[in-house]
Design a protein around this motif. Structure first.
Motif, PDB file in Angstrom:
ATOM      1  N   LEU A  55      46.976  42.134  44.352  1.00 41.24           N
ATOM      2  CA  LEU A  55      46.834  40.689  44.170  1.00 41.24           C
ATOM      3  C   LEU A  55      45.735  40.139  45.067  1.00 41.24           C
ATOM      4  CD1 LEU A  55      50.566  39.529  43.937  1.00 41.24           C
ATOM      5  CD2 LEU A  55      48.869  39.512  42.102  1.00 41.24           C
ATOM      6  N   GLN A  56      45.685  40.601  46.291  1.00 42.02           N
ATOM      7  CA  GLN A  56      44.619  40.186  47.202  1.00 42.02           C
ATOM      8  C   GLN A  56      43.252  40.544  46.639  1.00 42.02           C
ATOM      9  OE1 GLN A  56      45.688  42.002  51.033  1.00 42.02           O
ATOM     10  NE2 GLN A  56      45.774  39.959  51.900  1.00 42.02           N
TER      11      GLN A  56
ATOM     12  N   GLY B 199      40.069  31.880  50.275  1.00 37.94           N
ATOM     13  CA  GLY B 199      41.090  31.843  51.319  1.00 37.94           C
ATOM     14  C   GLY B 199      42.467  32.239  50.827  1.00 37.94           C
ATOM     15  N   LEU B 200      42.693  32.157  49.508  1.00 33.52           N
ATOM     16  CA  LEU B 200      44.000  32.531  48.975  1.00 33.52           C
ATOM     17  C   LEU B 200      44.213  34.046  49.015  1.00 33.52           C
ATOM     18  CD1 LEU B 200      44.628  30.219  45.882  1.00 33.52           C
ATOM     19  CD2 LEU B 200      45.697  30.127  48.128  1.00 33.52           C
ATOM     20  N   ASP B 201      43.109  34.802  48.968  1.00 30.42           N
ATOM     21  CA  ASP B 201      43.267  36.259  48.963  1.00 30.42           C
ATOM     22  C   ASP B 201      43.908  36.753  50.266  1.00 30.42           C
ATOM     23  OD1 ASP B 201      41.046  35.389  50.310  1.00 30.42           O
ATOM     24  OD2 ASP B 201      39.767  37.077  49.752  1.00 30.42           O
ATOM     25  N   THR B 202      43.408  36.283  51.402  1.00 29.98           N
ATOM     26  CA  THR B 202      43.979  36.721  52.674  1.00 29.98           C
ATOM     27  C   THR B 202      45.382  36.167  52.887  1.00 29.98           C
ATOM     28  OG1 THR B 202      42.895  34.859  53.783  1.00 29.98           O
ATOM     29  CG2 THR B 202      41.725  36.959  53.759  1.00 29.98           C
TER      30      THR B 202
ATOM     31  N   LEU C  90      39.830  46.799  43.200  1.00 31.20           N
ATOM     32  CA  LEU C  90      41.123  47.450  42.986  1.00 31.20           C
ATOM     33  C   LEU C  90      41.292  48.665  43.888  1.00 31.20           C
ATOM     34  CD1 LEU C  90      41.415  47.239  39.090  1.00 31.20           C
ATOM     35  CD2 LEU C  90      42.464  45.761  40.811  1.00 31.20           C
ATOM     36  N   ILE C  91      40.210  49.404  44.110  1.00 30.15           N
ATOM     37  CA  ILE C  91      40.280  50.575  45.000  1.00 30.15           C
ATOM     38  C   ILE C  91      40.642  50.132  46.418  1.00 30.15           C
ATOM     39  CG2 ILE C  91      38.930  52.410  46.067  1.00 30.15           C
ATOM     40  CD1 ILE C  91      37.348  52.583  43.433  1.00 30.15           C
ATOM     41  N   ILE C  92      39.960  49.088  46.882  1.00 33.97           N
ATOM     42  CA  ILE C  92      40.264  48.562  48.224  1.00 33.97           C
ATOM     43  C   ILE C  92      41.686  48.014  48.264  1.00 33.97           C
ATOM     44  CG2 ILE C  92      39.640  46.802  49.914  1.00 33.97           C
ATOM     45  CD1 ILE C  92      36.750  47.063  48.965  1.00 33.97           C
ATOM     46  N   GLY C  93      42.083  47.329  47.176  1.00 34.31           N
ATOM     47  CA  GLY C  93      43.420  46.754  47.125  1.00 34.31           C
ATOM     48  C   GLY C  93      44.513  47.805  47.214  1.00 34.31           C
TER      49      GLY C  93
ATOM     50  N   VAL D 277      51.272  30.181  58.760  1.00 31.51           N
ATOM     51  CA  VAL D 277      50.084  31.027  58.579  1.00 31.51           C
ATOM     52  C   VAL D 277      49.256  30.534  57.397  1.00 31.51           C
ATOM     53  CG1 VAL D 277      49.286  33.355  58.055  1.00 31.51           C
ATOM     54  CG2 VAL D 277      51.196  33.031  59.614  1.00 31.51           C
ATOM     55  N   LEU D 278      49.917  30.198  56.293  1.00 32.54           N
ATOM     56  CA  LEU D 278      49.208  29.691  55.118  1.00 32.54           C
ATOM     57  C   LEU D 278      48.477  28.398  55.442  1.00 32.54           C
ATOM     58  CD1 LEU D 278      48.616  29.793  52.051  1.00 32.54           C
ATOM     59  CD2 LEU D 278      50.760  28.564  51.695  1.00 32.54           C
TER      60      LEU D 278
END
Length: 647
Positions: A252-253, A268-271, A8-11, A424-425
């Motif tokens: 969300l990522q 792969g869904l995160d990026t 969460l911090i990175i997000g 892109v997806l």
């Protein structure tokens, strides 16, 4: 819950950078009507300058930041504004082409100077611990970035609401002439808007490179793609919501990244979360809110006088003879010519969308990849070569129909964004799956037994290219071609005539996808194997730019474009030939967009007034009238009036 805290911090930190970038993007769009897909390229330039000054010249971080962010952002904004002013009067397709050209040019310049390998970027802010949350360290970098982002969003909101310049920015895109009557210069307002927007792009580029601790020109120049999901949450017009959207996308990522460690299907869904958010919102936001800002124009259709039949026949015969001679004179470079010949269908498929039907596709390379992967799997199952080609085209049809879903409710800019997000997806998530290209080893492909040699396979590819050209010519001259041109000119008029614009859209996207997929299948057999590395979504941007600068005729451009993008580089004795050509494509794409739809005539008239013979200059009163006329819009009589005034 504590296991989620580091993510969460990175997000929040990364999401803040997305939000800053999205605010700059939305600001320039809502005040000038030009959606700058090259927004991330400005971030690349800023990050490169910061890298050079701090890590190469050993400047203090704060001084490097002032030059790389404030000074660079202001100067670039001032330089872009005159170009954007001209782009505001052209059709959406040319706006997209110009901003894509900026991406290609900046990528090429950076890679020519620093090479193609990502550079190590030292953190711009302190990584020392500020405090802890449930035992997890929060660095000063995280705190400073977040606080700076919130303060910037609040300051920009107050600036728009409270200052006279901010209120002028809200009015300039709707009615610049009315704003001019109040004594405020629309040009000055737009210039300030671009300066602020480019400064936001610059700071987000430096912060993202610092967060990732690497400077990759390709990835960073597509920072705008990461910002699209945030901008969509703000409906591409609301600055505070766009900033909040960046944080939402970042969170969300982070959450999906945490879950992906335990669930393989989520990897792969995160990026790709920004593109999922973008695509979903483009389908869910009410259509009335997805109206392009600024001056929306249709492409100007020019009626060219046909060449005499004998001249046309001579040109076709010369082209056919030249194509037949190629395999006997190019020696070891025949494989390159095979690649170019296999891509004629790809450019024809793009021409059906862009030139004939007035649609925009930034995912054509995705259709190309679908065909190649399907073809490889079919050959692996023992399917005959020709049948595998047919199946590759058929599999792409439902993919084209899927893209037609947003095309039914979207047009212009928003259709371009939807197709870009889908491309892109497709590349970042699906290419690595077993049902696509699988591992990095890829898929094995082959040729028919009678065409195993490069020379024989060249003639087989030429037959497919000729068949594709004939098909496109038949479509353009048939009832479907008239419907497609009607769709480009006036979808509403097509509907009022009792015809279905939706059915026409689905047909053209399905046909285009099938042709691109067949091209991908033919291309896959050139070298006997394929991997996902050959189908980057960036190539969709490249082929659009090359296609636009290759000619105004679909068939002519589809023949010239593969020669420019594939064949020419191998004949240039320079290890960086591809990058130099990419730079050239980008610059020419920008120039083509700026000079399109009356721009060249305006430039010629201006040069003639400045440097023409004194005896041929128009009377002073007509010059003053010309200067007072508004910029020409496609389909208007303004350019005609200008021409008569000059005469």
């Amino acid at each position: 819950m504590s296991s989620y805290v580091p993510f969460l911090i990175i997000g929040i930190t990364v999401g803040t950078v997305y939000g800053l970038s999205a605010m700059g993007l939305v600001l320039t769009y809502k005040t000038t009507g030009v959606f700058n897909l090259g927004h991330g390229s400005i971030g690349v330039g800023s990050a490169v300058i910061f890298y050079q000054l701090r890590q190469k010249e050993h400047w203090p971080a704060w001084l490097a930041g002032v030059v790389a962010i404030l000074l660079f952002g202001v100067v670039v904004g001032a330089l872009i504004e005159p170009v954007a002013r001209r782009l505001a009067a052209v059709s959406t397709a040319y706006k997209v082409v110009a901003t894509v050209g900026l991406i290609l040019a900046v990528q090429a310049i950076v890679q020519l100077i620093y090479g193609t390998v990502a550079l190590t970027f030292q953190p711009a802010l302190s990584e020392k611990q500020a405090f802890t949350i449930t035992g997890v360290q929060v660095a000063w970098e995280n705190v400073i970035v977040t606080v700076f982002g919130i303060a910037s969003a609040a300051g920009l909101y107050l600036f728009f609401r409270s200052s006279r310049t901010g209120r002028s920015m809200r009015a300039v895109v709707d009615n610049p002439e009315l704003l001019d009557t109040t004594g405020i210069s629309p040009t000055k307002v737009r210039r300030i808007s671009w300066m602020i927007g480019c400064t936001f792009a610059a700071v987000s580029g430096v912060l993202l490179a610092s967060t990732q601790q690497q400077l990759d020109a390709i990835l960073l120049s597509l920072l705008v793609v990461q910002s699209l999901g945030a901008a969509a949450i703000g409906a591409f017009t609301n600055l505070p919501l766009s900033f909040a959207g960046g944080i939402i996308v970042g969170l969300l990522q982070a959450v999906v990244s945490k879950e992906a460690s335990a669930h393989t299907a989520l990897q792969g869904l995160d990026t790709n979360m920004p593109f999922l958010v973008l695509f979903a919102l483009l389908l869910l936001i009410p259509r009335r809110k997805l109206v392009e800002l600024g001056q929306v124009t249709k492409p100007r259709r020019t009626v060219r006088a046909p060449l005499p039949p004998l001249v046309r026949l001579s040109g076709v015969v010369a082209l056919a003879v030249g194509a037949c001679i190629v395999p006997f004179v190019v020696a070891e470079k025949l494989a390159t010519w095979n690649v170019a010949m296999s891509q004629v269908l790809l450019f024809l498929s793009l021409g059906l969308l862009v030139r004939t039907s007035g649609q925009i596709s930034l995912c054509q390379m995705g259709f190309f990849a679908v065909g190649a992967a399907t073809f490889g799997h079919m050959l692996g199952k023992g399917v005959p070569w020709l049948l595998a080609i047919v199946i590759a085209g058929l599999v792409a049809i439902p993919v084209g129909a899927f893209i037609a879903i947003p095309a039914i409710r979207l047009s212009g800019l928003y259709l371009a964004l939807a197709t870009l997000g889908f491309g892109v997806l497709l590349a970042n998530y699906f290419y690595g799956k077993h049902y696509f290209f699988g591992s990095r080893v890829g898929l094995h492909t082959g040729r028919p037994h009678a065409f195993e040699s490069d020379r024989r396979y060249y003639f087989l590819l030429m037959m497919f290219a000729v068949a594709g050209i004939v098909l496109v010519l038949l479509v353009e001259r048939a009832r479907l071609g008239r419907l497609l041109r009607g769709l480009a000119d006036s979808p509403m008029g097509l509907t009022t005539a009792g015809l279905s614009a939706n059915v026409t859209l689905v047909l053209v996207f399905c046909l285009s996808a099938a042709m691109a997929a067949v091209s991908g299948a033919l291309n896959a057999s050139v070298f006997g194997g394929i991997t996902q590395d050959s189908y980057s979504y960036v190539l969709s941007l490249v082929i659009l730019s090359v296609f636009v600068i290759s000619g105004s005729s679909t068939v002519t451009a589809s023949v010239i474009a593969p020669l420019l993008s594939v064949v020419v580089p191998v004949y240039i004795n320079n290890p960086n030939a591809t990058l130099w050509l990419q730079l050239g494509f980008g610059v020419v794409a920008i120039a083509t967009a700026v000079l399109s739809e009356g721009g060249a005539a305006m430039l010629f008239d201006r040069l003639r007034r400045m440097w023409g013979p004194q005896g041929h200059l128009p009377p002073a009163r007509f010059v003053r009238r010309l200067e007072e006329l508004p910029s020409p819009a496609a389909g208007s009589r303004t350019q005609e009036v200008r021409s008569h005034a000059v005469v």
